[in-house]
Design an enzyme around this catalytic site. Structure first.
Site, PDB file in Angstrom:
ATOM      1  N   TYR A  40      78.854  84.699 -22.670  1.00 35.73           N
ATOM      2  CA  TYR A  40      78.153  83.443 -22.407  1.00 35.73           C
ATOM      3  C   TYR A  40      76.669  83.593 -22.738  1.00 35.73           C
ATOM      4  CZ  TYR A  40      75.697  79.805 -19.867  1.00 35.73           C
ATOM      5  OH  TYR A  40      74.844  78.777 -19.530  1.00 35.73           O
ATOM      6  N   PRO A  93      64.027  78.834 -19.931  1.00 37.57           N
ATOM      7  CA  PRO A  93      65.089  78.438 -18.999  1.00 37.57           C
ATOM      8  C   PRO A  93      66.481  78.735 -19.539  1.00 37.57           C
ATOM      9  CG  PRO A  93      64.195  76.521 -20.139  1.00 37.57           C
ATOM     10  CD  PRO A  93      63.339  77.670 -20.539  1.00 37.57           C
ATOM     11  N   SER A 122      66.237  76.278 -14.770  1.00 35.37           N
ATOM     12  CA  SER A 122      67.113  75.256 -15.323  1.00 35.37           C
ATOM     13  C   SER A 122      67.652  74.315 -14.254  1.00 35.37           C
ATOM     14  CB  SER A 122      68.296  75.937 -16.031  1.00 35.37           C
ATOM     15  OG  SER A 122      69.288  75.003 -16.413  1.00 35.37           O
ATOM     16  N   TYR A 146      67.850  68.788 -17.578  1.00 32.87           N
ATOM     17  CA  TYR A 146      68.941  68.127 -18.280  1.00 32.87           C
ATOM     18  C   TYR A 146      69.042  66.738 -17.651  1.00 32.87           C
ATOM     19  CZ  TYR A 146      70.649  72.309 -20.660  1.00 32.87           C
ATOM     20  OH  TYR A 146      70.767  73.403 -21.477  1.00 32.87           O
ATOM     21  N   THR A 172      65.049  68.696 -21.999  1.00 25.99           N
ATOM     22  CA  THR A 172      65.915  69.180 -23.078  1.00 25.99           C
ATOM     23  C   THR A 172      66.526  68.007 -23.824  1.00 25.99           C
ATOM     24  OG1 THR A 172      66.425  71.274 -22.000  1.00 25.99           O
ATOM     25  CG2 THR A 172      68.027  70.459 -23.591  1.00 25.99           C
ATOM     26  N   LYS A 241      61.615  69.345 -25.191  1.00 21.43           N
ATOM     27  CA  LYS A 241      62.189  70.640 -25.557  1.00 21.43           C
ATOM     28  C   LYS A 241      63.358  70.458 -26.531  1.00 21.43           C
ATOM     29  CE  LYS A 241      64.332  74.763 -23.509  1.00 21.43           C
ATOM     30  NZ  LYS A 241      65.635  74.720 -24.228  1.00 21.43           N
ATOM     31  N   HIS A 262      67.557  76.179 -29.227  1.00 21.27           N
ATOM     32  CA  HIS A 262      68.439  76.565 -28.116  1.00 21.27           C
ATOM     33  C   HIS A 262      69.050  77.941 -28.357  1.00 21.27           C
ATOM     34  CE1 HIS A 262      69.571  74.077 -24.589  1.00 21.27           C
ATOM     35  NE2 HIS A 262      70.527  74.969 -24.426  1.00 21.27           N
ATOM     36  N   ARG A 265      72.497  78.237 -30.088  1.00 21.44           N
ATOM     37  CA  ARG A 265      73.688  77.929 -29.294  1.00 21.44           C
ATOM     38  C   ARG A 265      74.195  76.503 -29.501  1.00 21.44           C
ATOM     39  NH1 ARG A 265      73.886  81.599 -24.810  1.00 21.44           N
ATOM     40  NH2 ARG A 265      74.437  80.080 -23.217  1.00 21.44           N
ATOM     41  N   ASP A 293      60.393  79.204 -28.726  1.00 24.66           N
ATOM     42  CA  ASP A 293      61.334  80.281 -28.421  1.00 24.66           C
ATOM     43  C   ASP A 293      62.435  80.330 -29.477  1.00 24.66           C
ATOM     44  OD1 ASP A 293      63.636  78.671 -27.788  1.00 24.66           O
ATOM     45  OD2 ASP A 293      63.222  78.694 -25.653  1.00 24.66           O
ATOM     46  N   SER A 294      63.345  81.269 -29.300  1.00 20.02           N
ATOM     47  CA  SER A 294      64.550  81.520 -30.104  1.00 20.02           C
ATOM     48  C   SER A 294      64.380  82.739 -31.010  1.00 20.02           C
ATOM     49  CB  SER A 294      64.975  80.317 -30.933  1.00 20.02           C
ATOM     50  OG  SER A 294      65.302  79.216 -30.106  1.00 20.02           O
ATOM     51  N   ARG A 297      62.486  89.150 -30.104  1.00 21.80           N
ATOM     52  CA  ARG A 297      62.935  90.465 -29.649  1.00 21.80           C
ATOM     53  C   ARG A 297      61.856  91.537 -29.767  1.00 21.80           C
ATOM     54  NH1 ARG A 297      66.122  87.278 -28.466  1.00 21.80           N
ATOM     55  NH2 ARG A 297      68.403  87.329 -28.570  1.00 21.80           N
TER      56      ARG A 297
END
Length: 423
Positions: A40, A93, A122, A146, A172, A241, A262, A265, A293-294, A297
């Site tokens: 997930y 989030p 979230s 949401y 979002t 967002k 996202h 995703r 973001d996204s 690393r």
């Protein structure tokens, strides 16, 4: 030790994590997390092309080192929306931190506060906004909304987050329905731990549902008037967002822009977020703040995003791995690792402050991308490790996870249809 919620294993660790880089945590976390929960977090939509390229695309931009700058001891503190932060790194989030740790978002907030980072939670959090706020009362925090079809639910959320001291809303708009997440289907994932806002408003709802079922309760039609209404009824700043093109950057009266896909995703085949950031930043032209973001690393990724127009840079999956492996201290360890890498890049480019990074020189080289199958595709998927810590103790129809009833874990068999391990 491992804590169990109705048979679902949750980490209860609270310790600093030693690492060489945050990527290595993704493999280590499998030993303490059930397979469905891991995928997930770890997976993306469809073939995961966008998920992979979110990180790979940072290589399209190259940092230009600078010499003879007479600079030492770079500082990562920054100001954002009236908040003074020790780092430009933000906790992005993500729903249901309880799949990573028994203290869920409470531990994540504590870890963010330790590192001086902005935290965001979230609508689909396990812990209440009151518990989260009490964990670090003086720490800065935003709330990801949401939007519900039910405005009574929305108003309940607005009242709660404002009373709990949240300082803004991320609305979002890029996840009106769930992306086609094959890993969730292969592991039959459903939320195994109750989600607080749904529990307080609808009783037991929010546990035992799939991602797609949860998204179905959210509004599928969102427009500029919704942004205005949220601002009016919440009394808080609102960031939109999910912006991925310059045309969507304005027109709704938002207080800020959140550039994200996202984490790969939702729409597979969408461009990497870093590739669209420069055009959006040019269109915004400093009129409102930009969050990004996204795929982040590395400290160098944070450096590049800031140099290309972001004000704050969010991380996602890595801090959840840190949460599972070390609780609040694990979350802080992830932020500190990335912050240390960022400082190295700042030193080697003559950037004393985060504002200097925003004016640093990058170069750009075009590229071609791969089209490999998903990491959860049966042709590539590795056998998931079985340990005493990551197994459900009893039959759990809610989570759909494998079980262990005080007996040695059985050897996994192979489903000839999907290639996935079964118990």
């Amino acid at each position: 030790m491992t804590h169990y919620y109705e048979g679902f294993p949750q980490s209860d660790r609270d310790e600093k994590i030693k690492m060489v880089n945050v990527d290595e945590l993704e493999e280590r976390v499998k030993k303490v997390m059930p397979e469905g929960a891991y995928y997930y977090i770890a997976s993306g939509a469809e073939n995961e092309w966008t998920w992979r390229n979110n990180t790979a695309a940072f290589n399209h931009f190259q940092i230009v080192p600078r010499a003879l700058t007479e600079m030492a001891d770079p500082q990562t503190d920054t100001d954002f929306m009236g908040m003074h932060l020790k780092t430009p790194i933000m906790i992005a989030p993500i729903a249901c931190h309880g799949i990573a740790h028994k203290d869920a978002e409470v531990a994540t907030q504590k870890g963010a506060a330790m590192a001086g980072a902005l935290f965001s939670s979230s609508t689909y959090a396990n812990k209440s906004v009151e518990e989260i706020a009490a964990a670090a009362p003086e720490a800065p925090r935003f709330f990801q909304l949401y939007l519900s079809k039910d405005w009574n639910f929305n108003q309940m959320v607005f009242d709660a987050i404002k009373k709990a001291g949240y300082q803004g809303i991320f609305l979002t708009v890029d996840a009106l329905v769930s992306g086609y997440r094959e890993a969730n289907l292969r592991t039959n994932f459903t939320y195994p731990v109750p989600l607080d806002f749904f529990k307080r408003y609808l009783g037991a709802k929010g546990k035992g549902q799939s991602v797609a079922q949860m998204y179905a309760s959210s509004a599928q039609k969102i427009g500029p008037e919704d942004v205005k209404r949220i601002k009016k009824e919440s009394g808080l700043p609102v960031f939109v967002k999910g912006v991925m093109c310059a045309e969507d950057a304005f027109g709704a009266g938002a207080d800020g822009i959140y550039v994200t896909n996202h984490g790969g995703r939702e729409v597979d085949g969408a461009p990497a977020t870093i590739d669209v950031l420069p055009e959006i930043a040019q269109a915004v032209n400093h009129r409102v703040p930009i969050i990004f973001d996204s795929g982040v690393r590395r400290g160098s990724h944070i450096f590049k995003a800031l140099a290309l127009g972001a004000d704050i840079v969010g991380i996602g999956r890595p801090y959840l791995y840190g949460l599972a492996l070390g609780g609040a201290h694990g979350v802080a360890s992830v932020i500190e690792q990335l912050n240390d890498e960022l400082k190295i890049d700042m030193q080697l480019t003559g950037c004393k402050t985060i504002d200097d990074v925003k004016h640093a020189k990058l170069t750009h080289i075009a590229y071609t991308a791969d089209n490999l199958p998903s990491n959860t595709d049966p042709s590539r998927r590795k056998e998931y490790p079985v340990t005493d810590e990551n197994q459900v103790k009893q039959t759990d129809a809610v989570s759909g996870a494998s079980k262990l009833e005080g007996k040695p874990a059985p050897e996994p068999e192979t489903d000839t249809t999907t290639g996935a391990s079964v118990r």
